[in-house]
Design a protein around this motif. Structure first.
Motif, short mmCIF file in Angstrom:
data_model
loop_
_atom_site.label_atom_id
_atom_site.label_comp_id
_atom_site.label_asym_id
_atom_site.label_seq_id
_atom_site.Cartn_x
_atom_site.Cartn_y
_atom_site.Cartn_z
N LEU A 1 0.83 -1.21 0.00
CA LEU A 1 0.00 0.00 0.00
C LEU A 1 0.86 1.26 0.00
CD1 LEU A 1 -2.83 -0.99 2.52
CD2 LEU A 1 -2.88 -1.07 0.02
N ALA A 2 1.95 1.27 0.76
CA ALA A 2 2.83 2.45 0.78
C ALA A 2 3.48 2.68 -0.58
CB ALA A 2 3.90 2.28 1.86
N THR A 3 3.83 1.61 -1.28
CA THR A 3 4.42 1.77 -2.61
C THR A 3 3.42 2.38 -3.58
OG1 THR A 3 5.85 -0.15 -2.21
CG2 THR A 3 5.55 0.55 -4.49
N ILE A 4 2.19 1.87 -3.56
CA ILE A 4 1.17 2.41 -4.48
C ILE A 4 0.87 3.87 -4.15
CG2 ILE A 4 -1.22 2.18 -5.22
CD1 ILE A 4 -0.98 -0.83 -4.67
N LEU A 5 0.60 4.16 -2.88
CA LEU A 5 0.27 5.52 -2.48
C LEU A 5 1.45 6.47 -2.70
CD1 LEU A 5 -1.77 7.47 -1.23
CD2 LEU A 5 -0.95 6.78 1.03
N GLY A 6 2.66 6.05 -2.35
CA GLY A 6 3.82 6.90 -2.54
C GLY A 6 4.10 7.19 -4.00
N THR A 7 3.90 6.21 -4.86
CA THR A 7 4.10 6.44 -6.31
C THR A 7 3.09 7.45 -6.84
OG1 THR A 7 4.94 4.18 -6.55
CG2 THR A 7 4.23 5.31 -8.54
N GLU B 1 5.41 17.02 3.09
CA GLU B 1 6.12 17.79 4.10
C GLU B 1 5.50 17.64 5.48
OE1 GLU B 1 8.94 19.02 3.54
OE2 GLU B 1 8.89 18.65 1.39
N THR B 2 4.19 17.50 5.55
CA THR B 2 3.54 17.38 6.85
C THR B 2 3.83 16.03 7.50
OG1 THR B 2 1.75 18.85 6.15
CG2 THR B 2 1.33 17.44 8.06
N LEU B 3 3.65 14.96 6.75
CA LEU B 3 3.80 13.63 7.34
C LEU B 3 5.26 13.29 7.61
CD1 LEU B 3 1.16 11.58 5.34
CD2 LEU B 3 1.00 12.50 7.63
N ARG B 4 6.18 13.83 6.83
CA ARG B 4 7.59 13.54 7.09
C ARG B 4 8.10 14.23 8.35
NH1 ARG B 4 11.80 14.29 2.48
NH2 ARG B 4 11.03 16.43 2.62
N LEU C 1 0.88 7.43 15.02
CA LEU C 1 0.26 6.16 15.41
C LEU C 1 -0.74 6.37 16.53
CD1 LEU C 1 0.09 3.09 15.28
CD2 LEU C 1 2.10 2.98 16.75
N LEU C 2 -0.36 7.15 17.53
CA LEU C 2 -1.28 7.43 18.63
C LEU C 2 -2.48 8.24 18.16
CD1 LEU C 2 1.29 8.27 21.45
CD2 LEU C 2 0.00 6.15 21.13
N PHE C 3 -2.27 9.15 17.21
CA PHE C 3 -3.38 9.94 16.67
C PHE C 3 -4.41 9.04 16.01
CE2 PHE C 3 -5.12 11.77 12.75
CZ PHE C 3 -5.90 12.79 13.27
N TRP C 4 -3.97 8.14 15.15
CA TRP C 4 -4.92 7.26 14.46
C TRP C 4 -5.61 6.31 15.43
CZ3 TRP C 4 -6.69 8.48 9.98
CH2 TRP C 4 -5.90 9.16 9.06
N TYR C 5 -4.89 5.85 16.46
CA TYR C 5 -5.51 4.95 17.42
C TYR C 5 -6.58 5.67 18.24
CZ TYR C 5 -6.01 1.62 21.24
OH TYR C 5 -6.52 0.75 22.16
N VAL C 6 -6.27 6.90 18.69
CA VAL C 6 -7.27 7.68 19.43
C VAL C 6 -8.46 7.98 18.54
CG1 VAL C 6 -7.69 9.90 20.56
CG2 VAL C 6 -5.58 8.64 21.03
N LEU C 7 -8.21 8.26 17.26
CA LEU C 7 -9.30 8.54 16.33
C LEU C 7 -10.19 7.31 16.15
CD1 LEU C 7 -10.38 10.79 14.47
CD2 LEU C 7 -9.03 9.77 12.62
N MET C 8 -9.58 6.13 16.12
CA MET C 8 -10.38 4.91 16.00
C MET C 8 -11.23 4.69 17.24
SD MET C 8 -9.95 3.43 13.06
CE MET C 8 -10.66 1.86 13.49
N GLN C 9 -10.68 4.99 18.40
CA GLN C 9 -11.45 4.82 19.63
C GLN C 9 -12.59 5.82 19.74
OE1 GLN C 9 -10.95 2.26 21.76
NE2 GLN C 9 -9.40 1.57 20.29
N ALA C 10 -12.48 6.96 19.04
CA ALA C 10 -13.53 7.98 19.09
C ALA C 10 -14.67 7.72 18.11
CB ALA C 10 -12.92 9.35 18.81
N LEU C 11 -14.56 6.68 17.31
CA LEU C 11 -15.63 6.35 16.37
C LEU C 11 -16.86 5.86 17.13
CD1 LEU C 11 -13.63 4.53 13.54
CD2 LEU C 11 -14.63 6.82 13.45
N THR D 1 0.87 5.79 5.55
CA THR D 1 0.91 7.22 5.24
C THR D 1 2.30 7.80 5.52
OG1 THR D 1 0.01 7.65 7.46
CG2 THR D 1 -1.55 7.57 5.62
N TYR D 2 2.92 7.39 6.61
CA TYR D 2 4.25 7.92 6.95
C TYR D 2 5.29 7.48 5.92
CZ TYR D 2 8.46 8.81 9.73
OH TYR D 2 9.69 9.25 10.17
N THR D 3 5.32 6.21 5.60
CA THR D 3 6.33 5.70 4.66
C THR D 3 6.07 6.20 3.25
OG1 THR D 3 6.47 3.70 6.04
CG2 THR D 3 7.50 3.62 3.87
N SER D 4 4.80 6.35 2.87
CA SER D 4 4.49 6.81 1.51
C SER D 4 5.00 8.21 1.26
CB SER D 4 2.98 6.75 1.27
OG SER D 4 2.30 7.65 2.12
#
Length: 395
Positions: free
Chosen positions: A105-111, A133-136, A144-154, A273-276
């Motif tokens: 997925l990172a290869t596809i999204l990064g390309t 520039e933002t994600l790097r 990672l903590l942001f996405w986990y907290v966001l999942m818990q807030a669903l 997202t980070y690696t892409s």
């Protein structure tokens, strides 16, 4: 006039053809290796002595004992009554589950993001630049903590979001329709994989024949026969059922389908997202390394931009893209160990639990190191082979 004085015989070197420089080099190498061996031997002896003084047994015999630890989200079948060895195998499978899917997925999204940065559309290129520039610049653990907290807030399962029919998103994770995969289905999938490998060999043979006599030979009949017809025949002979299992809400949870737990889903999104963002910069620089004359020649022939990228630019850019891309694949695999921060039970989490239960710290850490070393070496070997395959051959 010549002198009758006999010349002295040439001096023989002490070690044959070796001179003083070679001898000094050998002595230094022996000295360095001896010091290294002595340090390792001292550390090993000190470790064994301290473990014996604390009555801590060593060895991997504990792998045969009952684990007693729960693993909530496992790709393989597991119960707490299984052994520590099987718990480690399940942890390795969970790590590979993140690493392999994340790399794809990172290869596809990064390309896509990297090509978008070079787009003539001003808005698209600026959005891609902001993404990179933002994600790097944001630490991976924080993402990672942001996405986990966001999942818990669903919302809860009863009020789950339904973006598409049969797809649910809630604090229980992402629930998707799935096809149950058993032994018959695996036979069909294995046949399809063998068919793809056979088609690759046949296609290379067809290209070699065309290069020899200049006569083009269609490859699609072989593709249909090996990749589609052969697996379909095996499916019919085995009577395999390909019924889609749709998830449905029963009580407070979902039944059926494929469930991606919040921990796994958050980890996968963060890693991808980070690696892409880094892969996008690698792709962008690789495309820009191709001489401008290649673009001008393709434009002069009236070729479409998509065709130029796919057939002319990207094949040349791969020679610049592949080496740094290998480093990003290794980084993604090693960064998956951050899963312990959100409770996803990969091999690091399983090893930590084993360490706390058995006290076998050295063995548990050694197993973690061996797993990541094996995976990293496998990725490096494959990427080095691919890099050598696409390298330019000097004539």
């Amino acid at each position: 006039m010549t002198s009758d004085t006999p010349r002295p015989p040439p001096r023989r070197r002490l070690f044959g053809a070796w001179g003083r420089r070679e001898l000094n080099g050998l002595l230094w190498q022996v000295l360095v290796v001896g010091i290294a061996v002595a340090v390792v031997a001292f550390l090993w002896s000190n470790t064994v002595t301290n473990l014996s003084a604390r009555r801590i047994t060593t060895g991997f015999a504990f792998l045969g004992r009952e684990a007693g630890m729960p693993i909530a989200d496992s790709l393989l079948a597991y119960s707490p009554r299984d052994t520590y060895f099987w718990a480690f195998v399940v942890g390795v499978a969970n790590t590979l589950r993140v690493a392999v899917i994340g790399i794809v997925l990172a290869t596809i999204l990064g390309t896509v993001i990297g090509i978008s940065r070079l787009s003539a559309n001003w808005l698209l290129s600026r959005l891609a630049a902001v993404y990179v520039e933002t994600l790097r610049d944001v630490p991976l653990l924080l993402q990672l903590l942001f996405w986990y907290v966001l999942m818990q807030a669903l919302p809860a399962a009863r009020a789950a979001w339904r973006p598409v029919e049969g797809v649910f998103l809630s604090n229980r994770g992402l629930i998707l329709p799935a096809i149950p995969v058993g032994s018959p289905q695996l036979w069909v999938l294995g046949t399809a994989a063998l068919g793809c490998a056979a088609f690759y060999v046949v296609r290379r043979w067809l290209v070699a024949q065309q290069m020899r006599d200049g006569k083009p030979r269609p490859a699609w009949p072989f593709a249909v026969a090996l990749v589609i017809a052969l697996p379909a025949l095996v499916s019919v002979l085995l009577g395999v059922s390909w019924t889609i299992e749709w998830p449905e809400l029963r009580g407070f949870n979902f039944v059926g389908g494929l469930t991606l737990a919040p921990e796994y889903f958050a980890l996968l999104i963060a890693l991808v997202t980070y690696t892409s963002a880094f892969i996008a910069e690698i792709v962008r620089s690789g495309i820009q390394s191709v001489p401008r004359g290649q673009w001008d020649a393709a434009n002069a022939l009236g070729l479409r931009r998509s065709f130029m990228l796919r057939q002319i630019i990207l094949p040349q850019a791969l020679r610049v893209i592949v080496p740094p891309m290998t480093s990003q694949y290794l980084n993604l695999t090693k960064n998956s160990s951050l899963a312990v921060a959100i409770g996803y039970q990969d091999v690091v989490s399983v090893a930590n639990t084993t360490l706390n239960q058995t006290g076998q710290a050295i063995e548990a850490i050694a197993l973690i190191m061996a797993v990541f070393l094996t995976i990293s070496l496998g990725i490096s070997l494959f990427m080095n082979w691919y890099n050598a395959r696409i390298a330019l051959v000097e004539r």
